[in-house]
Design a protein around this motif. Structure first.
Motif, PDB file in Angstrom:
ATOM      1  N   ALA A  21      -4.938  -4.995  -2.568  1.00  0.00           N
ATOM      2  CA  ALA A  21      -4.792  -6.443  -2.415  1.00  0.00           C
ATOM      3  C   ALA A  21      -4.238  -6.821  -1.052  1.00  0.00           C
ATOM      4  O   ALA A  21      -4.455  -7.944  -0.574  1.00  0.00           O
ATOM      5  CB  ALA A  21      -3.880  -6.991  -3.515  1.00  0.00           C
ATOM      6  N   MET A  22      -3.550  -5.891  -0.404  1.00  0.00           N
ATOM      7  CA  MET A  22      -2.951  -6.147   0.910  1.00  0.00           C
ATOM      8  C   MET A  22      -3.925  -5.887   2.062  1.00  0.00           C
ATOM      9  O   MET A  22      -3.631  -6.227   3.210  1.00  0.00           O
ATOM     10  CB  MET A  22      -1.734  -5.231   1.107  1.00  0.00           C
ATOM     11  N   THR A  23      -5.067  -5.289   1.763  1.00  0.00           N
ATOM     12  CA  THR A  23      -5.945  -4.763   2.794  1.00  0.00           C
ATOM     13  C   THR A  23      -7.268  -5.525   2.841  1.00  0.00           C
ATOM     14  O   THR A  23      -7.877  -5.796   1.802  1.00  0.00           O
ATOM     15  CB  THR A  23      -6.229  -3.272   2.520  1.00  0.00           C
ATOM     16  N   TYR A  24      -7.707  -5.837   4.048  1.00  0.00           N
ATOM     17  CA  TYR A  24      -8.987  -6.520   4.219  1.00  0.00           C
ATOM     18  C   TYR A  24     -10.161  -5.583   3.929  1.00  0.00           C
ATOM     19  O   TYR A  24     -10.051  -4.360   4.120  1.00  0.00           O
ATOM     20  CB  TYR A  24      -9.120  -7.031   5.654  1.00  0.00           C
ATOM     21  N   PRO A  25     -11.314  -6.151   3.500  1.00  0.00           N
ATOM     22  CA  PRO A  25     -12.527  -5.354   3.359  1.00  0.00           C
ATOM     23  C   PRO A  25     -12.938  -4.766   4.707  1.00  0.00           C
ATOM     24  O   PRO A  25     -12.580  -5.327   5.754  1.00  0.00           O
ATOM     25  CB  PRO A  25     -13.557  -6.381   2.863  1.00  0.00           C
ATOM     26  N   GLU A  55      -7.732  -7.659  13.005  1.00  0.00           N
ATOM     27  CA  GLU A  55      -7.744  -6.333  13.620  1.00  0.00           C
ATOM     28  C   GLU A  55      -6.432  -5.583  13.369  1.00  0.00           C
ATOM     29  O   GLU A  55      -6.430  -4.357  13.219  1.00  0.00           O
ATOM     30  CB  GLU A  55      -7.987  -6.457  15.119  1.00  0.00           C
ATOM     31  N   HIS A  56      -5.318  -6.314  13.330  1.00  0.00           N
ATOM     32  CA  HIS A  56      -4.013  -5.661  13.255  1.00  0.00           C
ATOM     33  C   HIS A  56      -3.289  -5.828  11.922  1.00  0.00           C
ATOM     34  O   HIS A  56      -2.289  -5.146  11.686  1.00  0.00           O
ATOM     35  CB  HIS A  56      -3.108  -6.194  14.365  1.00  0.00           C
ATOM     36  N   ALA A  57      -3.760  -6.726  11.056  1.00  0.00           N
ATOM     37  CA  ALA A  57      -3.013  -7.054   9.838  1.00  0.00           C
ATOM     38  C   ALA A  57      -2.758  -5.837   8.955  1.00  0.00           C
ATOM     39  O   ALA A  57      -1.632  -5.627   8.472  1.00  0.00           O
ATOM     40  CB  ALA A  57      -3.745  -8.132   9.049  1.00  0.00           C
TER      41      ALA A  57
END
Length: 255
Positions: A107-111, A135-137
């Motif tokens: 849930a914390m991570t982008y596709p 790019e950095h999140a």
């Protein structure tokens, strides 16, 4: 987000954290002025709304202090909305298994690696810094998982080894309740469970202290970071102390 804070937390540097449960930006700003390395804002056991959280995060940013938010539950929708405000990380309660840890990280991570929703929110300066943020999140946001049950202690090692988990947090109140000694943080079963988590964790571990003695105890026991004080408790304690000083002064005057 604060990449330096994330690096320090992951490296296990000794860090102090403030705690904000009173839902007002000025309270958060006052706590930030105390000099903490970061501040945790509680949404689990407080009535604070997302709108108020928005202003609290701004107040902490004004003072240059990273904001970590304890969400009410390990819920992807709740996490998405908090992350979109532009926090430096989240703390998630009652994580008991590696599978639950994987869900949190997802849930914390982008596709394509995760399932976090994509939007031009405040976190991205309303879309102006969209590409840079994305790019950095995933690397700059910190994910802290709370170990506060018997099952959580038993699985702490496996939970900590899930890729994307940056730190564990031992919740002494709920852990003592789970062990049948609610409120007794000094019970041997609680201290033993804490030692188990500290010994098994592959990532830094933090906890909560509400007294100076408690801070010293947890540091000596081996915690990497400690919540050193709670806003509501500090306010109550200072108010009680001032009132007691008044009552003593009146007694002396009337003698």
């Amino acid at each position: 987000m604060d990449s330096e804070f994330a690096e320090r937390l992951r490296a296990g540097e000794p860090l102090s954290a403030g705690w904000v449960s009173l839902g007002h930006p000025r309270v958060a700003e006052l706590v930030a002025l105390a000099g903490y390395d970061f501040v945790i804002v509680d949404l689990e056991h407080s009535p604070t709304s997302l709108e108020t959280l928005d202003d609290i995060v701004r107040a902490l940013e004004l003072r240059g202090v990273p904001a970590v938010v304890r969400v009410p539950w390990n819920d992807a929708v709740e996490l998405k909305r908090v992350l979109d405000i532009g926090v430096s990380g989240v703390m998630i309660p009652m994580v008991e298994t590696a599978e639950a840890a994987e869900e949190a990280v997802d849930a914390m991570t982008y596709p394509p690696d995760g399932m976090r929703g994509v939007a031009g929110s405040r976190a991205t300066n309303y879309g102006l810094d969209f590409a840079e943020y994305m790019e950095h999140a995933d690397e700059d946001l910190v994910t802290i998982l709370q170990i506060e049950t018997v099952d959580g202690v038993e699985n702490a090692g496996a939970i900590s080894e899930v890729e994307g988990v940056d730190s564990l947090f031992v919740g002494p109140s709920d852990l003592s309740a789970s062990l049948g000694v609610s409120g007794d943080w000094e019970d041997e079963s609680v201290l033993g469970a804490i030692d188990d988590v500290l010994g098994e964790s592959a990532v830094p571990v933090g906890s909560l202290a509400v007294t100076d003695e408690g801070v010293e105890r947890w540091v000596e026991q081996g915690f990497d970071w400690v919540i050193a004080g709670v806003d509501s408790r500090s306010l109550l304690s200072a108010s009680q102390s001032a009132n007691e000083a008044f009552e003593r002064a009146v007694e002396r005057r009337d003698e």
